[in-house]
Each structure stands twice: as structure tokens, then as C-alpha cells.
Design a protein around this motif. Structure first.
Motif, mmCIF file in Angstrom:
data_model
loop_
_atom_site.group_PDB
_atom_site.id
_atom_site.type_symbol
_atom_site.label_atom_id
_atom_site.label_comp_id
_atom_site.label_asym_id
_atom_site.label_seq_id
_atom_site.Cartn_x
_atom_site.Cartn_y
_atom_site.Cartn_z
ATOM 1 N N ALA A 185 -27.269 28.053 50.140
ATOM 2 C CA ALA A 185 -28.173 28.088 51.292
ATOM 3 C C ALA A 185 -29.565 28.535 50.851
ATOM 4 O O ALA A 185 -29.728 29.196 49.818
ATOM 5 N N LEU A 186 -30.543 28.133 51.643
ATOM 6 C CA LEU A 186 -31.932 28.494 51.371
ATOM 7 C C LEU A 186 -32.550 29.002 52.674
ATOM 8 O O LEU A 186 -32.334 28.418 53.734
ATOM 9 N N VAL A 187 -33.299 30.096 52.553
ATOM 10 C CA VAL A 187 -33.993 30.655 53.713
ATOM 11 C C VAL A 187 -35.479 30.387 53.559
ATOM 12 O O VAL A 187 -36.029 30.551 52.462
ATOM 13 N N GLU A 223 -41.879 32.742 68.259
ATOM 14 C CA GLU A 223 -42.977 32.504 69.187
ATOM 15 C C GLU A 223 -44.330 32.938 68.626
ATOM 16 O O GLU A 223 -44.483 34.075 68.171
ATOM 17 N N LYS A 224 -45.281 32.046 68.650
ATOM 18 C CA LYS A 224 -46.671 32.269 68.227
ATOM 19 C C LYS A 224 -46.824 32.540 66.729
ATOM 20 O O LYS A 224 -47.934 32.681 66.227
ATOM 21 N N MET A 225 -45.715 32.649 65.992
ATOM 22 C CA MET A 225 -45.844 33.079 64.602
ATOM 23 C C MET A 225 -45.410 32.048 63.581
ATOM 24 O O MET A 225 -45.979 31.964 62.503
ATOM 25 N N GLY A 226 -44.379 31.283 63.892
ATOM 26 C CA GLY A 226 -43.870 30.368 62.874
ATOM 27 C C GLY A 226 -42.404 30.094 63.078
ATOM 28 O O GLY A 226 -41.974 29.757 64.186
ATOM 29 N N PHE A 227 -41.620 30.297 62.023
ATOM 30 C CA PHE A 227 -40.204 29.934 62.111
ATOM 31 C C PHE A 227 -39.377 30.679 61.075
ATOM 32 O O PHE A 227 -39.911 31.197 60.090
ATOM 33 N N LEU A 228 -38.079 30.695 61.334
ATOM 34 C CA LEU A 228 -37.111 31.079 60.322
ATOM 35 C C LEU A 228 -36.152 29.897 60.199
ATOM 36 O O LEU A 228 -35.521 29.504 61.188
ATOM 37 N N ARG A 229 -36.119 29.283 59.007
ATOM 38 C CA ARG A 229 -35.261 28.119 58.795
ATOM 39 C C ARG A 229 -34.212 28.427 57.743
ATOM 40 O O ARG A 229 -34.490 29.093 56.745
ATOM 41 N N PHE A 230 -33.033 27.906 57.988
ATOM 42 C CA PHE A 230 -31.960 27.992 57.007
ATOM 43 C C PHE A 230 -31.574 26.573 56.614
ATOM 44 O O PHE A 230 -31.392 25.716 57.490
ATOM 45 N N TYR A 231 -31.452 26.342 55.328
ATOM 46 C CA TYR A 231 -30.976 25.053 54.822
ATOM 47 C C TYR A 231 -29.603 25.300 54.213
ATOM 48 O O TYR A 231 -29.421 26.245 53.451
ATOM 49 N N LEU A 232 -28.650 24.454 54.557
ATOM 50 C CA LEU A 232 -27.299 24.618 54.016
ATOM 51 C C LEU A 232 -26.828 23.302 53.406
ATOM 52 O O LEU A 232 -26.798 22.264 54.078
ATOM 53 N N ALA A 233 -26.446 23.362 52.126
ATOM 54 C CA ALA A 233 -25.950 22.171 51.443
ATOM 55 C C ALA A 233 -24.595 21.783 52.024
ATOM 56 O O ALA A 233 -23.760 22.651 52.300
#
Lengths: 14, 257
Positions: free
Chosen positions: B46-48, B242-252
Motif C-alpha cells: 500500500a501507498l499513502v 476540506e479546504k486542505m487537500g486529501f489523504l489517499r491510499f493506493y492498494l495493489a
């Protein structure tokens, strides 16, 4: 069967 | 020097709670456009990816790009000392080996300074290509959390399938099988309760539930979660901040040999 791939097999180092 | 003052300090507390068990050590890359973080879990499955834009801070200053090497468990310990309503300021000198967290209570009657040691981290950044995903589903984050948790008690892996009718989650184990379908639902009163499906082609992929479960620790960050899927590509599980960006997780995915 299914095998777990690793994330860096999809995304190359920058 | 670097300085970022975040009125809604609880956001940073929530980000740490969401990633501290997945990633041990990582660089917080600070630049004049904000704070970014990219890190793999120790198994490289996984990648954060985190983005906190400068515009989301009450005050933001970064004179030169800095990579602040941080042990997330330690940062979490420090941030747990901040109240949920506190304003949090991050401060670091250009050549320093510490980061300071300043917590201000809402009525300014308590000011706390916590100084944490930084570490040198050799980080490898992966290039994430822009992808036109075959299916993008946005759904209530609490619903996704519930589904992943429920399925985890039955199996180890989930097949996530998207058709124009909706998104399905299936698993199987020693005790039996489970299949949950969430249909597109845009007729609900509150926008955050909607499930929307944007699809170019039906897609079905297999993922380890352990990781999906871990990602849902970010549920407190956003009422909605977006799942992006394409054949034989990592799934993207995105929580917008909100108003700041994101937190994304990538999972193979798990792929048939």
C-alpha cells in the motif's frame, strides 16, 4: 491462485 | 524556516490516527505550496499520499523546501496531547533536527510547546501516473468502513466489483460467503449520504481486507470516500480534507497467476 502484487510493481520510482 | 498554523488542529490529529499504524517513518515534504507526504507500508503493498495545501493554513511560511523525517508513532503521541479544539502550529528551522508543535487552546489561556526529534529518512518517491479510471464510486465513508469491517470477520480478501448498477463487495471464508451491493443512490436528502457511480467499463478486482480496514481509520476526515478502480491497477481510496487537500491510499490488487 491469486497472489498479492507489490505497489512498486505499478508505480516506478521518480 | 518552516511554520504552519492550523486553526482546525483536529485535522492533523485525525491524519496521524489514520496513517500511524500503516507507515512507521516518513518525510513530511514542506514547500511553499504546502505539506506533502508519500510513503509505502513496510510490505510495499500500500501507498499513502497526503496533501495539505498552504491555503488551508491560517498562516503558512516555508522559506526553502524541507524534508522533515518523522516517526509517526512519536508524532501521534505528541499530537494526542493537543485538545480537539486546539490550534496547532508546526515549526522547524532550516538546519534543525527538531520540529516544534505548539498547541493553543481556543480561548488562548493555555499554550503548549512540544519539541520532537527528527530523523534522517531516505525516502523513495514513486511516480503516480494520471489515470482515467474505469470506475469511480463515491459513497458515505462510514458505510464503507462498516462494510469492510463486516467482511473482515468472514474472509481475508474482498472482490470489489463496479457495474452501472452499483458497487459490490464479496468475500468468502471457512464459515461461508458474503456479498454486499450498494446501489447508486442520488435521491437522498443529504449529499453526504449519496452513493454515486461513474463508470466507463465494469471492473472487478481482489484486495486484502486487512489493508482496506486500515484505510478506514481515515473515516473521521470526511463524510464521503471515493474509490477509483481500473483493471489490474491499484485501487485508490480517497478521503478529501476540506479546504486542505486529501489523504489517499493506493492498494495493489491480488492478481490471478
Amino acid at each position: 491462485g491469486v497472489s498479492q502484487r507489490s505497489i512498486n510493481s505499478f508505480f516506478a520510482p521518480k | 524556516m518552516f511554520e504552519g498554523r492550523l486553526l482546525q488542529g483536529s485535522l492533523l490529529k485525525k491524519v496521524l490516527e489514520a496513517i500511524k499504524d500503516l507507515v512507521t517513518d516518513t518525510n513530511f515534504d514542506c514547500s511553499e505550496t504546502g505539506i506533502a507526504l508519500q510513503a509505502m507500508d513496510s510490505s510495499h503493498v500500500a501507498l499513502v499520499s497526503l496533501l495539505l495545501k498552504d491555503t488551508g493554513f491560517d498562516h503558512f511560511r516555508c522559506d526553502r523546501n524541507l524534508a522533515l523525517g518523522i516517526n509517526l508513532q512519536n508524532m501521534s503521541k505528541m499530537l494526542k496531547c493537543a485538545g480537539n479544539d486546539d490550534i496547532i502550529t508546526l515549526k522547524a528551522e532550516d538546519e534543525g533536527d527538531t520540529i516544534t508543535f505548539m498547541f493553543e487552546s481556543p480561548n488562548q489561556d493555555k499554550i503548549s510547546d512540544f519539541e520532537m526529534k527528527l530523523m534522517d529518512i531516505d525516502s523513495e518517491h514513486l511516480g503516480i501516473p494520471d489515470t482515467d479510471y474505469q470506475a469511480i464510486v463515491t459513497m458515505p465513508s462510514a458505510e464503507f468502513q462498516r462494510i469492510v469491517r463486516d467482511l473482515s470477520s468472514i474472509g481475508d480478501t474482498a472482490v470489489i466489483g463496479v457495474t452501472k448498477e452499483g458497487i459490490s463487495f464479496s468475500t468468502g471464508g471457512d464459515i461461508g460467503k458474503a456479498n454486499i451491493v450498494c446501489r447508486q443512490n442520488t435521491n437522498v436528502d443529504k449529499e453526504e449520504d449519496q452513493t454515486t457511480v461513474e463508470i466507463h467499463e465494469p471492473v472487478s478486482l481482489t484486495f486484502a481486507l486487512r489493508y482496506l480496514n486500515s484505510f478506514t481509520k481515515a473515516t473521521a476526515l470526511s463524510p464521503q470516500v471515493t474509490l477509483s478502480l481500473s483493471k489490474e491497477l491499484p485501487i485508490v481510496v480517497e478521503y478529501k480534507i476540506e479546504k486542505m487537500g486529501f489523504l489517499r491510499f493506493y492498494l495493489a490488487p491480488k492478481i490471478e497467476e
